[in-house]
Write a protein that holds these residues in place. Structure first.
Motif, PDB file in Angstrom:
ATOM      1  N   SER A   1    -119.059 113.647  82.512  1.00 46.84           N
ATOM      2  CA  SER A   1    -117.557 114.386  82.818  1.00 46.84           C
ATOM      3  C   SER A   1    -117.992 114.230  84.396  1.00 46.84           C
TER       4      SER A   1
ATOM      5  N   SER B   1    -117.057 104.884  94.842  1.00 47.65           N
ATOM      6  CA  SER B   1    -117.266 106.752  94.521  1.00 47.65           C
ATOM      7  C   SER B   1    -118.651 107.225  94.713  1.00 47.65           C
TER       8      SER B   1
ATOM      9  N   ILE C   1    -116.479 118.808  95.456  1.00 49.70           N
ATOM     10  CA  ILE C   1    -117.501 118.433  94.676  1.00 49.70           C
ATOM     11  C   ILE C   1    -118.106 119.339  94.248  1.00 49.70           C
TER      12      ILE C   1
ATOM     13  N   LYS D   1    -116.849 109.170  88.728  1.00 45.47           N
ATOM     14  CA  LYS D   1    -115.784 108.942  89.063  1.00 45.47           C
ATOM     15  C   LYS D   1    -115.814 107.121  89.492  1.00 45.47           C
ATOM     16  N   LYS D   2    -114.914 106.460  88.789  1.00 44.60           N
ATOM     17  CA  LYS D   2    -114.873 105.031  88.918  1.00 44.60           C
ATOM     18  C   LYS D   2    -114.398 104.763  90.794  1.00 44.60           C
ATOM     19  N   ASP D   3    -115.092 102.727  90.965  1.00 46.24           N
ATOM     20  CA  ASP D   3    -114.959 103.177  92.231  1.00 46.24           C
ATOM     21  C   ASP D   3    -113.262 102.534  92.185  1.00 46.24           C
ATOM     22  N   THR D   4    -112.884 102.106  93.904  1.00 44.54           N
ATOM     23  CA  THR D   4    -111.615 101.291  94.089  1.00 44.54           C
ATOM     24  C   THR D   4    -111.837 100.610  94.686  1.00 44.54           C
TER      25      THR D   4
ATOM     26  N   THR E   1    -114.385 117.449 100.759  1.00 42.17           N
ATOM     27  CA  THR E   1    -114.769 116.807 100.135  1.00 42.17           C
ATOM     28  C   THR E   1    -116.496 117.124  99.520  1.00 42.17           C
TER      29      THR E   1
ATOM     30  N   GLU F   1    -115.797 121.851  91.673  1.00 44.49           N
ATOM     31  CA  GLU F   1    -115.579 120.900  90.628  1.00 44.49           C
ATOM     32  C   GLU F   1    -116.393 121.085  89.229  1.00 44.49           C
ATOM     33  N   THR F   2    -118.077 119.994  90.009  1.00 46.05           N
ATOM     34  CA  THR F   2    -119.487 120.174  89.105  1.00 46.05           C
ATOM     35  C   THR F   2    -119.502 121.837  88.566  1.00 46.05           C
TER      36      THR F   2
ATOM     37  N   ARG G   1    -123.815 113.635  93.565  1.00 45.49           N
ATOM     38  CA  ARG G   1    -122.741 114.688  93.227  1.00 45.49           C
ATOM     39  C   ARG G   1    -123.416 116.443  92.727  1.00 45.49           C
TER      40      ARG G   1
END
Length: 367
Positions: free
Chosen positions: A16, A27, A64, A19-22, A60, A67-68, A33
């Motif tokens: 959950s 990420s 993090i 996160k995908k790399d862009t 950030t 969200e975590t 995290r």
């Protein structure tokens, strides 16, 4: 936290958090995290300090951690904060009887104020009677300091009666939806008694809620009533120690938390489920914390836990305001009287009269 338990926690919440790399950047790994969030909860460091330690941007880091914490609660709560069924209530009752000498007890409840920075446009809603801003959590724990049920988010200024009455736990208890077993015999007795929760003066006396007899300060209590108060206080120490262990291990709760009310609520929720997970699964954690809770010697003399020696921790973690006199239901008074007679007869423990008499003498000398 042991590496084994960290890996288990990572396995549970990692998918959950992924996160995908862009095309622009990679990420932040889920391991980092989770480690960042646990560091924040355990140390209480500010987001700016953590951003330097982990070399991550300040904004950030904040995102993090929030969200975590939210994801940890959502994933861990169904396993480690599950409402007991009928059989589990009986097991909890057996533990209270064996460890704390209070049969037919299925939990100890209390409420605590978590200090927080005044929210934007918060006004006086979060300002409590102790003189600081706070969010209130009502909680019930078992005989081993694990939380059974929690209700988080009440305004600091709210009174004790309204906080408990508006909690989901209170509504379930009144509606009979908790799955608590029916009355059963007390240990070494033929008397039938309902299963009860033990709480302090801030809460109402009900069929399933026992609280102390009032009048200790005026000296109007009988010896049997003093014994009941002692036995109830002995069992109720579990919830005080559960709060103390959480605060000792998660130092974010030792000082006012900075963040929106929603973020503060996420921090508290994450702390609750992490506490339960550590108590139940990490024997290393339990061994280290053996000296943290209150405990008794063979003569019933109280040895206070190490968490009580920290003035900073106790000042940031306040009790609810004591309740006012109320005319309680006759059935609730009769149940309390039944426990009182039981504790002075077949349910007596060898040291209780000595403890009560010594406490009374100390009070007279101080007076």
């Amino acid at each position: 936290m042991s590496p084994t338990l960290f890996n288990k926690l990572l396995w549970m919440v990692g998918p959950s958090l992924f996160k995908k790399d862009t095309n622009m950047r990679r990420s932040i790994p889920v391991e980092q995290r989770l480690a960042l969030t646990l560091r924040c909860l355990a140390s209480g460091d500010c987001m700016r300090s953590l951003s330097y330690s982990f070399r991550i941007g300040h904004s950030t880091v904040s995102k993090i951690v929030n969200e975590t914490c939210r994801i940890m609660y959502e994933i861990l709560a169904p396993t480690y904060l599950q409402l007991p069924d009928t059989n589990m209530w009986k097991l909890i009752s057996n533990d209270f009887s064996k460890i704390w000498n209070f049969p037919n007890c299925v939990g100890a409840g209390d409420g605590k104020h978590f200090a927080m920075q005044c929210p934007n446009n918060g006004g006086s809603y979060w300002y409590n009677y102790k003189g600081f801003h706070s969010m209130v959590m009502f909680a019930v724990c078992d005989a081993n300091y694990c939380f059974i049920a929690v209700d988080i988010g009440a305004y600091g200024r709210e009174g004790d009666a309204s906080i408990f009455a508006s909690s989901q736990f209170s509504k379930y208890l009144d509606d009979g939806c908790l799955g608590i077993p029916g009355p059963s015999k007390l240990v070494y007795s033929d008397s039938l008694s309902p299963y009860v929760f033990v709480m302090d003066d801030a809460f109402p006396l009900k069929k399933n809620i026992m609280k102390p007899y009032p009048g200790r300060s005026t000296g109007s209590l009988t010896k049997e009533e003093l014994i009941f108060n002692y036995r109830l206080s002995r069992a109720r120490r579990t919830i005080e120690n559960a709060f103390g262990i959480v605060t000792n291990k998660l130092r974010i709760f030792r000082k006012p938390m900075i963040g929106s009310p929603q973020n503060v609520e996420n921090y508290i929720k994450a702390g609750v489920v992490l506490h339960n997970m550590l108590i139940r699964e990490d024997s290393r954690f339990y061994l280290i914390t053996k000296k943290l809770p209150d405990h008794f010697d063979v003569n019933g003399v109280l040895i206070e836990g190490a968490w009580r020696t920290d003035n900073t921790m106790t000042s940031m973690f306040r009790d609810l305001r004591p309740g006012k006199g109320i005319n309680y239901p006759t059935v609730a008074k009769n149940i309390r009287d039944q426990f009182t007679k039981y504790f002075s007869n077949e349910g007596a423990v060898p040291w209780q009269r000595v403890i009560v008499e010594d406490t009374g003498r100390i009070s007279e000398e101080e007076g």
